[in-house]
Enzyme design. Structure first.
Site, mmCIF file in Angstrom:
data_model
loop_
_atom_site.group_PDB
_atom_site.id
_atom_site.type_symbol
_atom_site.label_atom_id
_atom_site.label_comp_id
_atom_site.label_asym_id
_atom_site.label_seq_id
_atom_site.Cartn_x
_atom_site.Cartn_y
_atom_site.Cartn_z
ATOM 1 N N LYS A 14 0.793 -1.280 0.070
ATOM 2 C CA LYS A 14 0.108 0.000 -0.082
ATOM 3 C C LYS A 14 0.918 1.402 0.062
ATOM 4 O O LYS A 14 1.337 1.582 1.034
ATOM 5 C CB LYS A 14 -1.106 0.017 1.264
ATOM 6 N N GLU B 244 10.340 1.524 10.242
ATOM 7 C CA GLU B 244 11.531 2.727 9.893
ATOM 8 C C GLU B 244 10.867 3.879 10.010
ATOM 9 O O GLU B 244 9.857 4.461 9.196
ATOM 10 C CB GLU B 244 12.169 2.775 8.536
ATOM 11 N N CYS C 275 13.813 10.874 6.138
ATOM 12 C CA CYS C 275 13.709 10.491 7.340
ATOM 13 C C CYS C 275 15.486 10.656 7.994
ATOM 14 O O CYS C 275 15.732 10.632 9.263
ATOM 15 C CB CYS C 275 13.602 9.198 7.590
ATOM 16 N N GLU D 29 10.364 15.967 14.898
ATOM 17 C CA GLU D 29 10.775 15.954 13.388
ATOM 18 C C GLU D 29 10.139 16.844 12.727
ATOM 19 O O GLU D 29 8.890 16.858 12.802
ATOM 20 C CB GLU D 29 10.564 14.266 13.076
HETATM 21 P P1 NDP Z 1 2.103 8.590 7.776
HETATM 22 O O1 NDP Z 1 2.786 7.664 8.834
HETATM 23 O O2 NDP Z 1 0.715 8.986 8.354
HETATM 24 O O3 NDP Z 1 2.146 7.862 6.399
HETATM 25 C C1 NDP Z 1 2.791 6.794 6.060
HETATM 26 C C2 NDP Z 1 2.043 5.923 5.324
HETATM 27 O O4 NDP Z 1 1.368 5.187 6.264
HETATM 28 C C3 NDP Z 1 1.392 6.237 4.220
HETATM 29 O O5 NDP Z 1 1.287 5.388 3.098
HETATM 30 C C4 NDP Z 1 -0.058 6.286 4.972
HETATM 31 O O6 NDP Z 1 -1.208 6.295 3.925
HETATM 32 C C5 NDP Z 1 0.070 5.128 5.885
HETATM 33 N N1 NDP Z 1 -0.919 5.406 7.066
HETATM 34 C C6 NDP Z 1 -1.738 6.244 7.446
HETATM 35 N N2 NDP Z 1 -2.261 6.092 8.512
HETATM 36 C C7 NDP Z 1 -2.198 4.878 8.725
HETATM 37 C C8 NDP Z 1 -2.971 3.726 9.472
HETATM 38 N N3 NDP Z 1 -3.622 4.106 10.650
HETATM 39 N N4 NDP Z 1 -2.543 2.444 9.475
HETATM 40 C C9 NDP Z 1 -1.644 2.103 8.509
HETATM 41 N N5 NDP Z 1 -1.325 2.953 7.734
HETATM 42 C C10 NDP Z 1 -1.338 4.291 7.606
HETATM 43 O O7 NDP Z 1 3.017 9.819 7.506
HETATM 44 P P2 NDP Z 1 2.262 11.437 7.184
HETATM 45 O O8 NDP Z 1 2.233 11.276 5.589
HETATM 46 O O9 NDP Z 1 1.036 11.840 7.651
HETATM 47 O O10 NDP Z 1 3.717 12.212 7.492
HETATM 48 C C11 NDP Z 1 3.420 12.920 8.930
HETATM 49 C C12 NDP Z 1 5.005 12.664 9.490
HETATM 50 O O11 NDP Z 1 5.462 11.601 9.585
HETATM 51 C C13 NDP Z 1 5.762 13.512 8.605
HETATM 52 O O12 NDP Z 1 5.919 15.027 9.055
HETATM 53 C C14 NDP Z 1 7.100 12.885 8.857
HETATM 54 O O13 NDP Z 1 7.529 13.564 10.151
HETATM 55 C C15 NDP Z 1 6.700 11.484 9.210
HETATM 56 N N6 NDP Z 1 7.395 10.910 8.207
HETATM 57 C C16 NDP Z 1 8.436 10.102 8.177
HETATM 58 C C17 NDP Z 1 8.828 9.253 7.027
HETATM 59 C C18 NDP Z 1 10.016 8.464 7.080
HETATM 60 O O14 NDP Z 1 10.451 8.146 5.987
HETATM 61 N N7 NDP Z 1 10.546 8.002 8.138
HETATM 62 C C19 NDP Z 1 7.980 9.131 5.798
HETATM 63 C C20 NDP Z 1 6.761 10.021 5.904
HETATM 64 C C21 NDP Z 1 6.660 10.669 7.016
HETATM 65 P P3 NDP Z 1 -1.830 7.770 3.317
HETATM 66 O O15 NDP Z 1 -0.734 8.662 3.309
HETATM 67 O O16 NDP Z 1 -2.201 7.215 1.862
HETATM 68 O O17 NDP Z 1 -2.924 7.823 4.303
#
Ligand code: NDP
Length: 499
Positions: free
Chosen positions: A186, A262, A296, A394
């Site tokens: 996903k 991660e 990240c 972050e």
């Molecule tokens: P999320 O953790 O929400 O998104 C990452 C993935 O998880 C996306 O595919 C998202 O789907 C999915 N997701 C969201 N909610 C759920 C859930 N309840 N159960 C399972 N999967 C879920 O990150 P955000 O996009 O909201 O970003 C917010 C913050 O997260 C950023 O500001 C940053 O600090 C951090 N982040 C860190 C990353 C890293 O590489 N370590 C990468 C991205 C974000 P969808 O987006 O389609 O809803």
């Protein structure tokens, strides 16, 4: 097609994608439309899958795993398909790069570089597929022989974020496939295109139906359904620490599936007075601005020795001002737009908080007008104290917080003053200092006199609340296996019950 500057075209109408289950494309769901974050025009339409679609995808992956159409092949056959996939990606490099730019807004030159890394991931995993093996114990006495088999863990759920849609995918998928597992992926809804494009490339390379399935839609519906699914054996999640935590709860409340996580980072870059300050400043500017800091492993905390702090910050400001921010299709652009409106707001809120809490903006801190899209100038805050939110949280944007230290121990203590432990970088020409810092700062990836270096041969992953487990390299394949101990008795049994 509309003509664009820089010789690249924007789609006249958004490209429509189905979702991919058991080797077939499906459609007919509510659609989500994605605008290019740099150009504000619709570029893709993807399906909003339902929990029933997730069930179908997991069932397809389960069958493909259980009937051994993939796990039962010799490693050499799996390697052959991974190598063909690498070649398929190479042939579609420009096409994949274009969709990465359109959905994610990363500079085209960066997107091309990332795709080359993705090809290397498939090639590395192909080698690992051939070399993966267990162990044997010939030291248990003449009557007993021991073996440790490495078996694929089964069906893997993979949830990826929007900041590196294709790169993070390719740092997971080939290694998972090399182990013999099957997958349901996903992607983040806003950046689903290249995950779907990979489905066709894998199928053309000969991957059996059901081994790679993609369900698109929101995290709340589709992601959550995967985390709770009782027939998924392992879930690999990359994203925020908050959602990572919810994956832990969902695993505990369902089938105790194994988790690879991660998560976030607040990564230090430590600069000693004896470092090459020009090199270190270039690295600091790159470390916070690469991918607009939506990375990240961004080095978001500068920890610089007080005796050179003022001089170093001046060099750094000068370099940060020269970073070319703009249209990601311009081959000269180094930093593109912010990927989502929500993330743009988050970053601007942190900049406002930093100012309100008393930190001083040395450069940046403002919005840039590049015609369309949302752009933020690379920003450096000085006078940051440990309790400020820009010091602790972050931000996931091009915002660097500077701290000063007087001793090696103080540098280490500031570096470790975080709940995260993803990556770190140290700059010094003194091997004793550099190695001491490397050994004492808690982080999963470390760079000495360099930053964000390395390929798919070495493992990635975090200490502390930055995550669990490792991806890429041999460890990244073993992560998706489990060990089975086997004991074989040779010769007669010495009986427990007297005859
Ligand atoms: P999320 O953790 O929400 O998104 C990452 C993935 O998880 C996306 O595919 C998202 O789907 C999915 N997701 C969201 N909610 C759920 C859930 N309840 N159960 C399972 N999967 C879920 O990150 P955000 O996009 O909201 O970003 C917010 C913050 O997260 C950023 O500001 C940053 O600090 C951090 N982040 C860190 C990353 C890293 O590489 N370590 C990468 C991205 C974000 P969808 O987006 O389609 O809803």
């Amino acid at each position: 097609m509309q003509e664009m500057t820089y010789g690249i075209t924007l789609p006249e109408k958004p490209r429509e994608f189905g979702f991919f289950i058991n080797g077939e494309w499906r459609g007919g769901r509510e659609m989500y439309e994605r605008d290019s974050p740099s150009h504000d025009v619709p570029v893709t339409r993807t399906s909003r899958c339902t929990p029933e679609d997730v069930n179908d995808a997991v069932a397809a992956a389960r069958l493909a795993f259980d009937d051994r159409r993939w796990a039962g092949l010799p490693g050499s056959a799996r390697a052959g398909i991974l190598l063909k996939t690498a070649e398929g990606i190479r042939q579609q490099r420009e096409e994949i790069a274009r969709w990465e730019v359109l959905e994610n807004r990363k500079p085209i030159s960066q997107a091309r570089g990332e795709i080359d890394h993705c090809i290397a991931c498939f090639e590395t995993a192909a080698g690992a597929a051939r070399l993966l093996h267990g162990d044997s114990f010939n030291n248990l006495g003449d009557n007993l022989f021991g073996m440790v088999l490495r078996e694929p863990i089964g069906v893997v759920g993979l949830i990826t974020p929007w900041n590196f849609p294709f790169l993070i995918l390719c740092e997971r998928v080939p290694f998972i496939l090399a182990s013999g597992c099957t997958l349901v992926v996903k992607p983040a809804e806003v950046t689903s295109a290249t995950t779907l494009i990979l489905a066709d490339i894998l199928a053309e390379a000969g991957l059996p139906a059901g081994a790679y399935n993609v369900v698109t839609g929101t995290g709340r519906t589709v992601g959550q359904a995967l985390t709770e699914h009782p027939d998924i054996d392992m879930l690999s999640f990359t994203g925020s620490t908050a959602v990572g935590r919810s994956c832990v709860h969902a695993s505990g409340d369902s089938n105790l599936k194994k988790l690879g996580l991660e998560l976030g980072g607040k990564n230090p870059i430590i600069v000693f007075a004896d470092a090459d300050l020009e090199d270190a400043a270039d690295a600091a500017a790159f470390g916070i601005s690469f991918n607009t800091g939506q990375c990240c492993v961004s080095s978001s905390r500068l920890i610089v020795e007080r005796s050179v702090a003022e001089k170093f910050e001046k060099i750094l400001v000068d370099k940060m001002k020269k970073i070319r921010v703009g249209d990601p299709f311009d081959p000269e652009t180094q930093v593109g737009a912010i990927t989502t409106t929500g993330q743009n707001e988050t970053i601007l809120n942190y900049i406002a908080k930093g100012k309100a809490e008393g930190a001083k903006v040395l450069t940046g801190g403002e919005v840039l007008d590049c015609g369309s899209g949302r752009y933020i100038a690379p920003t450096l805050f000085s006078g940051v104290t440990p309790s400020m939110s820009i010091a602790r949280e972050e931000i996931f944007g091009p915002v660097l917080s500077s701290f000063h230290f007087d001793s090696l121990n103080e540098a280490i203590s500031i570096a470790n003053d975080t709940v995260y432990g993803l990556a770190a970088s140290v700059w010094s020409k003194n091997i004793d200092k550099a190695l001491t810092v490397t050994r004492r700062v808690r982080a999963g990836r470390f760079w000495v006199n360099t930053i964000m270096a390395g390929g798919p041969e070495t493992p990635t992953g975090g200490f502390k609340q930055s995550g669990w487990g490792r991806e890429t390299g041999i460890l990244g394949v073993e992560e998706y296996t489990q060990a089975k101990s086997v004991h074989i008795e040779t010769g007669g049994r010495s009986h427990w019950i007297a005859s």
